[in-house]
Write an enzyme that holds these catalytic residues in place. Structure first.
Site: not given
Ligand code: DOR
Ligand code: ZN
Length: 349
Positions: A19, A253
């Protein structure tokens, strides 16, 4: 044997789940990833989700523009589309022909951050999934049911039973990445599935179990989705990561949120790990004396699954104690990284 290693030189890794956010936030986090990784799969869950190829192209341009010039030709964002109930098969064809969109992401509506526009019922997407199968464009899944009656710790396991089994049967040729797996059940599912099914594993799910959420008090910076699980699950993930099975590969992630949005009566889900991604994975692999397995997991298996060339240059991890800063700047706000103000014993040169 690896405990005597002073350094580890490996082919440059890729991050298959990241992200980056947008605007000033993007500028503040991008460099951490671009310094270590050659490529990263960029998640489409922006405030306004990336639902068309055109939007993915514009986001791609914003990412490249946020890089210093020397890195613009070296770091490659691999773009994704955000699947909705209304994504048309024609959009999949456009995505495939764009050359920059590598995959399509399924967020069950309401499962996580910015997933409101996600899929309400997967059967609404069958024509589009059939086109993805035909175009051979991978589906990336956030694998959790959103049913509020299901215990939050069981949502991944239930997603396998209710959705993933059905998807693999209906679309046997569709490549699927089960993202950020957190349970032994997911490991077993991926292992026994066809070669079309793979999984990413985060550093935080390799390093932490659910006790980390309540260490002496509530710990919002350890809150992510899927939520941390029991130690037995962490061990199963670590075994899978170091097994040399090419179905399991690196996806951080890394999900930055400003401190003010994490330390809240209803705080956001997401753990920021990009500042020390490879160092964190090395720490986990070393726990089970498996540093020799890091290169396959970080640098080969993801590229092979995505049918992209493996990288050719290298990075070096050196054994060196250093303190992770207690915070980073994030568009004028504070961002708390994993291992904030704690020591790591590996450092990427
Ligand atoms: O912990 C998370 N944060 N899980 C996700 O699936 C999305 C992500 C986010 O975009 O902050
Ligand atoms: Zn993610």
């Amino acid at each position: 044997m690896s405990s005597f290693l002073t350094h580890l030189k490996i082919i440059r890794p890729d991050d298959w789940h990241l992200h980056l956010r947008d605007g000033e936030q993007l500028k503040d986090v991008l460099l951490y990833t671009a310094r270590q990784f050659a490529r990263a799969v960029i998640m489409p869950n922006l405030r306004v989700p990336v639902v068309t190829t055109e939007m993915a192209q514009a986001y791609y341009t914003r990412i490249i523009s946020a890089l210093p010039e020397v890195l613009q030709s070296q770091f490659q964002p691999l773009m994704t589309l955000y699947l909705t109930d209304n994504t048309q098969p024609s959009e999949i064809v456009r995505a495939k022909n764009s050359g920059i969109v590598q995959a399509v992401k399924l967020y069950p509506a309401g499962a996580t951050t910015h997933s409101d526009a996600g899929v309400t019922n997967i059967s609404k997407c069958f024509k589009t999934l059939a086109e993805m199968e035909k175009q051979d464009i991978p589906l990336l899944v956030h694998g959790e049911v959103t049913d509020p009656n299901i215990d939050v710790f069981d949502r991944e396991k239930m997603f396998i039973e209710r959705t993933l089994c059905m998807l693999t049967q209906h679309f046997p040729q569709l490549r699927i990445v089960f993202e950020h797996i957190t349970t032994r059940d997911a490991v077993e599912f991926v292992k026994q599935s066809s070669e079309k099914i793979a999984a990413t594993i985060t550093a935080h799910h390799l390093l932490l179990n659910r006790n980390a959420l309540f260490q002496g008090g509530i710990r919002p910076h350890h809150y992510c989705l899927p939520i941390l699980k029991r130690e037995t699950h962490r061990r199963a993930l670590l075994q899978a990561a170091v097994s040399g099975n090419a179905k399991f590969f690196l996806g951080t992630d890394s999900a930055p949120h400003a401190l003010v949005n994490k330390e809240q009566s209803c705080g956001c889900a997401g753990i920021f790990t990009a500042h020390a991604a490879m160092e964190l994975y090395a720490t986990a692999f070393e726990q089970v004396d498996a540093l020799d397995k890091l290169e396959g997991f970080a640098s080969f298996f993801g590229a092979d699954f995505y049918e992209l060339p493996r990288n050719t240059d290298t990075i070096t991890l050196r054994r060196k104690n250093w303190m992770v800063p207690e915070r980073y700047d994030f568009a004028g706000e504070a961002l708390i990284p994993l291992y904030a103000d704690a020591e790591l014993s590996w450092k990427v040169e």
